[in-house]
Design a protein around this motif. Structure first.
Motif, mmCIF file in Angstrom:
data_model
loop_
_atom_site.group_PDB
_atom_site.id
_atom_site.type_symbol
_atom_site.label_atom_id
_atom_site.label_comp_id
_atom_site.label_asym_id
_atom_site.label_seq_id
_atom_site.Cartn_x
_atom_site.Cartn_y
_atom_site.Cartn_z
ATOM 1 N N LEU A 99 0.795 -1.227 0.000
ATOM 2 C CA LEU A 99 0.000 0.000 0.000
ATOM 3 C C LEU A 99 0.833 1.284 0.000
ATOM 4 C CD1 LEU A 99 -3.118 -0.767 2.236
ATOM 5 C CD2 LEU A 99 -3.062 -0.270 -0.211
ATOM 6 N N PRO A 100 1.911 1.366 0.794
ATOM 7 C CA PRO A 100 2.697 2.607 0.734
ATOM 8 C C PRO A 100 3.209 2.906 -0.674
ATOM 9 C CG PRO A 100 3.327 1.345 2.669
ATOM 10 C CD PRO A 100 2.417 0.466 1.840
ATOM 11 N N TYR A 101 3.645 1.867 -1.402
ATOM 12 C CA TYR A 101 4.095 2.070 -2.774
ATOM 13 C C TYR A 101 2.945 2.502 -3.679
ATOM 14 C CZ TYR A 101 8.695 0.025 -1.939
ATOM 15 O OH TYR A 101 9.956 -0.223 -1.495
ATOM 16 N N LYS A 102 1.789 1.923 -3.470
ATOM 17 C CA LYS A 102 0.620 2.273 -4.282
ATOM 18 C C LYS A 102 0.266 3.748 -4.090
ATOM 19 C CE LYS A 102 -4.161 0.907 -5.154
ATOM 20 N NZ LYS A 102 -5.226 -0.026 -4.829
ATOM 21 N N HIS A 103 0.248 4.201 -2.847
ATOM 22 C CA HIS A 103 -0.069 5.609 -2.572
ATOM 23 C C HIS A 103 1.023 6.527 -3.132
ATOM 24 C CE1 HIS A 103 -3.549 4.583 -0.263
ATOM 25 N NE2 HIS A 103 -2.848 3.866 0.602
ATOM 26 N N LEU A 104 2.273 6.120 -2.978
ATOM 27 C CA LEU A 104 3.373 6.908 -3.515
ATOM 28 C C LEU A 104 3.214 7.068 -5.026
ATOM 29 C CD1 LEU A 104 7.127 6.701 -2.843
ATOM 30 C CD2 LEU A 104 6.301 6.343 -5.143
ATOM 31 N N ASN A 141 6.852 0.703 11.088
ATOM 32 C CA ASN A 141 5.984 1.853 10.833
ATOM 33 C C ASN A 141 6.220 2.367 9.418
ATOM 34 O OD1 ASN A 141 4.990 1.939 13.560
ATOM 35 N ND2 ASN A 141 6.976 2.775 14.140
ATOM 36 N N VAL A 142 5.164 2.905 8.809
ATOM 37 C CA VAL A 142 5.277 3.420 7.453
ATOM 38 C C VAL A 142 6.051 4.738 7.481
ATOM 39 C CG1 VAL A 142 3.995 4.255 5.445
ATOM 40 C CG2 VAL A 142 3.124 2.320 6.740
ATOM 41 N N ASN A 143 7.091 4.819 6.661
ATOM 42 C CA ASN A 143 7.860 6.052 6.515
ATOM 43 C C ASN A 143 7.110 7.032 5.631
ATOM 44 O OD1 ASN A 143 10.206 5.377 8.009
ATOM 45 N ND2 ASN A 143 10.981 4.181 6.294
ATOM 46 N N GLU A 144 7.167 8.285 5.998
ATOM 47 C CA GLU A 144 6.546 9.330 5.187
ATOM 48 C C GLU A 144 7.374 9.533 3.924
ATOM 49 O OE1 GLU A 144 5.429 14.041 5.568
ATOM 50 O OE2 GLU A 144 5.569 12.833 7.366
ATOM 51 N N VAL A 145 6.703 9.774 2.820
ATOM 52 C CA VAL A 145 7.383 10.027 1.554
ATOM 53 C C VAL A 145 7.799 11.493 1.522
ATOM 54 C CG1 VAL A 145 7.175 10.015 -0.953
ATOM 55 C CG2 VAL A 145 5.935 8.322 0.392
ATOM 56 N N VAL A 146 9.037 11.732 1.133
ATOM 57 C CA VAL A 146 9.516 13.100 0.961
ATOM 58 C C VAL A 146 9.583 13.341 -0.549
ATOM 59 C CG1 VAL A 146 11.378 14.712 1.380
ATOM 60 C CG2 VAL A 146 10.822 12.973 3.098
ATOM 61 N N TYR A 147 8.634 14.141 -1.040
ATOM 62 C CA TYR A 147 8.576 14.442 -2.451
ATOM 63 C C TYR A 147 9.519 15.594 -2.764
ATOM 64 C CZ TYR A 147 4.504 11.449 -2.601
ATOM 65 O OH TYR A 147 3.673 10.367 -2.509
ATOM 66 N N PRO A 148 10.151 15.587 -3.941
ATOM 67 C CA PRO A 148 11.028 16.705 -4.308
ATOM 68 C C PRO A 148 10.196 17.982 -4.471
ATOM 69 C CG PRO A 148 10.751 15.214 -6.166
ATOM 70 C CD PRO A 148 10.074 14.573 -4.996
ATOM 71 N N THR A 149 10.863 19.093 -4.303
ATOM 72 C CA THR A 149 10.219 20.396 -4.458
ATOM 73 C C THR A 149 10.312 20.827 -5.903
ATOM 74 O OG1 THR A 149 10.903 20.963 -2.218
ATOM 75 C CG2 THR A 149 10.219 22.785 -3.631
ATOM 76 N N PRO A 150 9.193 21.240 -6.511
ATOM 77 C CA PRO A 150 9.252 21.663 -7.911
ATOM 78 C C PRO A 150 10.027 22.987 -8.034
ATOM 79 C CG PRO A 150 7.040 21.984 -7.028
ATOM 80 C CD PRO A 150 7.840 21.293 -5.977
ATOM 81 N N PRO A 151 10.653 23.200 -9.175
ATOM 82 C CA PRO A 151 11.384 24.454 -9.398
ATOM 83 C C PRO A 151 10.421 25.650 -9.389
ATOM 84 C CG PRO A 151 11.856 22.870 -11.129
ATOM 85 C CD PRO A 151 10.752 22.308 -10.307
ATOM 86 N N ASN A 152 10.989 26.801 -9.099
ATOM 87 C CA ASN A 152 10.170 28.047 -9.121
ATOM 88 C C ASN A 152 10.082 28.611 -10.496
ATOM 89 O OD1 ASN A 152 9.766 27.917 -6.370
ATOM 90 N ND2 ASN A 152 11.656 29.026 -5.949
#
Length: 121
Positions: free
Chosen positions: A55-60, A110-121
């Motif tokens: 499930l964590p991969y599916k949500h990611l 425990n499920v690790n939170e996903v850290v998504y990259p920050t989009p460029p400005n």
């Protein structure tokens, strides 16, 4: 926890089933098809556990795909130009690499939170 419908679709896409509730509100799976075609309780449990672990991969992937879709325009060869284009290419590659780089569970399970990259400005 994995959804029963998803589990049964993998195990027995041709079996018809229903969930019924008894007087106490407890749910029970009822087969409407030939039982010889239907998976065992053990097979259902194994597939449920497998899908729950994934499930964590599916949500990611769902979130990652939404983020990629939102910035599809920056993946075009003629837009944007120069340094801005390079930044967007790097961001989009980071998004595509997320599933390979993500560790879904910590040492305690425990499920690790996903850290998504920050989009460029």
């Amino acid at each position: 926890m994995a959804m029963l419908g998803d589990v049964l679709e993998v195990l027995s896409p041709k079996c018809e089933w229903s969930v019924v509730y008894d007087a106490s509100g407890t749910s029970h799976l009822t087969w409407l098809s030939d039982l010889s075609l239907c998976p065992s309780d053990e097979a259902i449990k194994i597939e449920t556990d497998k899908q729950t672990l994934n499930l964590p991969y599916k949500h990611l992937r769902q979130t990652r795909n939404e983020l990629l879709q939102k910035c599809d325009v920056y993946g075009l060869r003629d837009y944007p130009a120069g340094d801005t284009r390079d930044k967007w290419e790097a961001y989009r590659q980071q998004l595509r690499d997320l599933p390979n780089n993500y560790i879904p569970y910590d040492s305690s399970g425990n499920v690790n939170e996903v850290v998504y990259p920050t989009p460029p400005n």
